[in-house]
Design a protein around this motif. Structure first.
Motif, short mmCIF file in Angstrom:
data_model
loop_
_atom_site.label_atom_id
_atom_site.label_comp_id
_atom_site.label_asym_id
_atom_site.label_seq_id
_atom_site.Cartn_x
_atom_site.Cartn_y
_atom_site.Cartn_z
N GLN A 50 0.81 -1.22 0.00
CA GLN A 50 0.00 0.00 0.00
C GLN A 50 0.84 1.26 0.00
O GLN A 50 0.47 2.27 -0.58
CB GLN A 50 -0.89 0.03 1.24
N LEU A 51 2.01 1.19 0.66
CA LEU A 51 2.77 2.39 0.93
C LEU A 51 4.26 2.06 0.94
O LEU A 51 4.67 1.03 1.48
CB LEU A 51 2.35 2.95 2.30
N LEU A 52 5.05 2.94 0.35
CA LEU A 52 6.51 2.80 0.37
C LEU A 52 7.07 4.07 1.00
O LEU A 52 6.77 5.18 0.55
CB LEU A 52 7.05 2.63 -1.05
N LEU A 53 7.87 3.91 2.05
CA LEU A 53 8.53 5.04 2.71
C LEU A 53 10.03 4.90 2.54
O LEU A 53 10.60 3.85 2.83
CB LEU A 53 8.21 5.06 4.21
N ILE A 54 10.67 5.94 2.06
CA ILE A 54 12.11 5.97 1.88
C ILE A 54 12.64 7.18 2.62
O ILE A 54 12.12 8.28 2.47
CB ILE A 54 12.49 6.07 0.39
N THR B 133 2.69 3.27 11.25
CA THR B 133 1.38 3.54 11.86
C THR B 133 0.99 5.00 11.66
O THR B 133 -0.14 5.32 11.31
CB THR B 133 1.41 3.19 13.36
N HIS B 134 1.96 5.91 11.88
CA HIS B 134 1.72 7.34 11.67
C HIS B 134 1.34 7.60 10.22
O HIS B 134 0.38 8.34 9.95
CB HIS B 134 2.97 8.16 12.00
N ALA B 135 2.09 7.03 9.31
CA ALA B 135 1.84 7.27 7.88
C ALA B 135 0.45 6.78 7.50
O ALA B 135 -0.31 7.51 6.83
CB ALA B 135 2.90 6.57 7.04
N ARG B 136 0.09 5.59 7.91
CA ARG B 136 -1.23 5.06 7.58
C ARG B 136 -2.34 5.92 8.19
O ARG B 136 -3.35 6.20 7.55
CB ARG B 136 -1.36 3.62 8.08
N ARG B 137 -2.12 6.32 9.42
CA ARG B 137 -3.13 7.12 10.11
C ARG B 137 -3.35 8.46 9.39
O ARG B 137 -4.47 8.90 9.19
CB ARG B 137 -2.71 7.33 11.57
N LEU B 138 -2.25 9.10 9.02
CA LEU B 138 -2.35 10.38 8.32
C LEU B 138 -3.06 10.22 6.97
O LEU B 138 -3.87 11.07 6.59
CB LEU B 138 -0.96 10.99 8.13
N LEU B 139 -2.76 9.15 6.27
CA LEU B 139 -3.43 8.89 4.99
C LEU B 139 -4.93 8.67 5.20
O LEU B 139 -5.75 9.15 4.43
CB LEU B 139 -2.82 7.68 4.29
N ARG B 140 -5.26 7.93 6.26
CA ARG B 140 -6.67 7.67 6.55
C ARG B 140 -7.40 8.95 6.95
O ARG B 140 -8.61 9.06 6.78
CB ARG B 140 -6.81 6.62 7.66
N GLU B 141 -6.67 9.93 7.48
CA GLU B 141 -7.25 11.22 7.84
C GLU B 141 -7.36 12.15 6.64
O GLU B 141 -7.83 13.26 6.76
CB GLU B 141 -6.42 11.89 8.94
N GLY B 142 -6.88 11.68 5.48
CA GLY B 142 -7.01 12.47 4.26
C GLY B 142 -5.77 13.22 3.84
O GLY B 142 -5.80 13.98 2.87
N LYS B 143 -4.65 13.03 4.53
CA LYS B 143 -3.41 13.69 4.14
C LYS B 143 -2.89 13.08 2.83
O LYS B 143 -3.12 11.92 2.53
CB LYS B 143 -2.33 13.52 5.21
N SER B 144 -2.14 13.87 2.09
CA SER B 144 -1.52 13.40 0.85
C SER B 144 -0.20 12.70 1.17
O SER B 144 0.30 12.77 2.31
CB SER B 144 -1.24 14.58 -0.06
N ALA B 145 0.38 12.05 0.16
CA ALA B 145 1.69 11.43 0.32
C ALA B 145 2.73 12.49 0.71
O ALA B 145 3.59 12.25 1.55
CB ALA B 145 2.11 10.71 -0.96
N THR B 146 2.61 13.67 0.12
CA THR B 146 3.51 14.77 0.45
C THR B 146 3.36 15.17 1.92
O THR B 146 4.36 15.39 2.62
CB THR B 146 3.24 15.98 -0.46
N VAL C 97 2.36 13.30 4.38
CA VAL C 97 2.93 12.22 5.21
C VAL C 97 4.45 12.35 5.24
O VAL C 97 5.07 12.30 6.31
CB VAL C 97 2.51 10.83 4.68
N ALA C 98 5.06 12.54 4.08
CA ALA C 98 6.52 12.66 4.01
C ALA C 98 7.01 13.87 4.81
O ALA C 98 8.00 13.77 5.55
CB ALA C 98 6.96 12.77 2.56
N GLU C 99 6.32 14.99 4.68
CA GLU C 99 6.72 16.20 5.42
C GLU C 99 6.61 15.99 6.93
O GLU C 99 7.48 16.39 7.68
CB GLU C 99 5.86 17.39 4.99
N PHE C 100 5.53 15.34 7.36
CA PHE C 100 5.34 15.08 8.79
C PHE C 100 6.46 14.19 9.33
O PHE C 100 7.07 14.49 10.36
CB PHE C 100 3.98 14.43 9.05
N LEU C 101 6.74 13.08 8.65
CA LEU C 101 7.76 12.15 9.12
C LEU C 101 9.15 12.79 9.09
O LEU C 101 9.94 12.60 10.02
CB LEU C 101 7.74 10.86 8.31
#
Length: 113
Positions: free
Chosen positions: A2-6, A20-33, A35-39
Protein backbone atom coordinates in the motif's frame (compact mmCIF):
# COMPACT_ATOMS: atom_id res chain seq x y z
CA UNK A 1 1.87 -3.16 -0.97
CA UNK A 2 0.00 0.00 0.00
CA UNK A 3 2.77 2.39 0.93
CA UNK A 4 6.51 2.80 0.37
CA UNK A 5 8.53 5.04 2.71
CA UNK A 6 12.11 5.97 1.88
CA UNK A 7 14.25 8.07 4.22
CA UNK A 8 17.66 9.67 3.96
CA UNK A 9 20.52 8.84 6.27
CA UNK A 10 19.50 9.74 9.83
CA UNK A 11 15.81 9.08 9.24
CA UNK A 12 14.65 5.97 11.09
CA UNK A 13 11.63 4.53 9.35
CA UNK A 14 12.30 0.97 10.50
CA UNK A 15 9.90 1.02 13.43
CA UNK A 16 6.22 0.21 13.26
CA UNK A 17 5.38 3.61 14.73
CA UNK A 18 6.46 5.43 11.54
CA UNK A 19 4.28 3.17 9.44
CA UNK A 20 1.38 3.54 11.86
CA UNK A 21 1.72 7.34 11.67
CA UNK A 22 1.84 7.27 7.88
CA UNK A 23 -1.23 5.06 7.58
CA UNK A 24 -3.13 7.12 10.11
CA UNK A 25 -2.35 10.38 8.32
CA UNK A 26 -3.43 8.89 4.99
CA UNK A 27 -6.67 7.67 6.55
CA UNK A 28 -7.25 11.22 7.84
CA UNK A 29 -7.01 12.47 4.26
CA UNK A 30 -3.41 13.69 4.14
CA UNK A 31 -1.52 13.40 0.85
CA UNK A 32 1.69 11.43 0.32
CA UNK A 33 3.51 14.77 0.45
CA UNK A 34 1.88 15.60 3.78
CA UNK A 35 2.93 12.22 5.21
CA UNK A 36 6.52 12.66 4.01
CA UNK A 37 6.72 16.20 5.42
CA UNK A 38 5.34 15.08 8.79
CA UNK A 39 7.76 12.15 9.12
CA UNK A 40 10.76 14.23 7.98
CA UNK A 41 9.89 16.94 10.50
CA UNK A 42 9.48 14.43 13.35
CA UNK A 43 12.69 12.59 12.48
CA UNK A 44 14.56 15.88 12.08
CA UNK A 45 13.41 17.03 15.54
CA UNK A 46 14.59 13.81 17.16
CA UNK A 47 17.89 13.48 15.31
CA UNK A 48 18.62 17.25 15.38
CA UNK A 49 19.29 17.03 11.67
CA UNK A 50 18.76 19.80 9.16
CA UNK A 51 18.90 17.72 6.00
CA UNK A 52 16.38 14.95 6.46
CA UNK A 53 14.41 13.70 3.49
CA UNK A 54 11.47 11.33 3.30
CA UNK A 55 9.71 10.07 0.20
CA UNK A 56 6.26 8.54 0.54
CA UNK A 57 4.72 6.65 -2.37
CA UNK A 58 1.10 5.63 -1.95
CA UNK A 59 0.02 2.73 -4.13
CA UNK A 60 -3.34 2.19 -2.49
CA UNK A 61 -4.94 4.65 -0.09
CA UNK A 62 -6.35 3.06 3.06
CA UNK A 63 -10.02 3.43 3.87
CA UNK A 64 -10.75 6.83 5.42
CA UNK A 65 -11.45 7.02 9.11
CA UNK A 66 -15.05 7.31 10.19
CA UNK A 67 -15.85 10.71 11.59
CA UNK A 68 -15.90 10.53 15.37
CA UNK A 69 -14.80 12.44 18.39
CA UNK A 70 -12.27 9.69 19.17
CA UNK A 71 -10.15 10.19 16.05
CA UNK A 72 -8.39 13.34 17.15
CA UNK A 73 -7.72 12.09 20.67
CA UNK A 74 -6.38 8.80 19.31
CA UNK A 75 -3.96 10.70 17.08
CA UNK A 76 -2.85 12.87 19.99
CA UNK A 77 -2.19 9.73 22.02
CA UNK A 78 -0.22 8.19 19.16
CA UNK A 79 1.83 11.37 18.78
CA UNK A 80 2.51 11.43 22.54
CA UNK A 81 3.65 7.80 22.43
CA UNK A 82 5.87 8.58 19.45
CA UNK A 83 7.46 11.50 21.31
CA UNK A 84 8.01 9.39 24.43
CA UNK A 85 9.58 6.57 22.42
CA UNK A 86 11.88 8.98 20.59
CA UNK A 87 12.88 10.69 23.86
CA UNK A 88 13.74 7.31 25.36
CA UNK A 89 15.74 6.39 22.25
CA UNK A 90 17.69 9.65 22.48
CA UNK A 91 18.36 9.13 26.20
CA UNK A 92 19.63 5.59 25.54
CA UNK A 93 21.91 6.84 22.74
CA UNK A 94 23.31 9.53 25.03
CA UNK A 95 23.92 6.94 27.75
CA UNK A 96 25.66 4.64 25.26
CA UNK A 97 27.89 7.53 24.18
CA UNK A 98 28.70 8.42 27.81
CA UNK A 99 29.57 4.82 28.67
CA UNK A 100 31.72 4.61 25.53
CA UNK A 101 33.64 7.73 26.56
CA UNK A 102 34.17 6.38 30.10
CA UNK A 103 35.41 3.05 28.73
CA UNK A 104 37.77 4.86 26.37
CA UNK A 105 39.12 7.01 29.23
CA UNK A 106 39.65 3.93 31.44
CA UNK A 107 41.51 2.17 28.62
CA UNK A 108 43.80 5.21 28.17
CA UNK A 109 44.50 5.33 31.91
CA UNK A 110 45.42 1.64 32.08
CA UNK A 111 47.76 2.01 29.08
CA UNK A 112 49.57 4.89 30.77
CA UNK A 113 50.12 2.84 33.94
Amino acid sequence: LQLLLIGSDGVDLSDDLSLTHARRLLREGKSATGVAEFLAKKCGEVENSDNTAVIAVVFKKPEPLAKSSHGSSAMKLLRAKWAAAEALKKKMEEEDARVGQETSAEASTSLEA
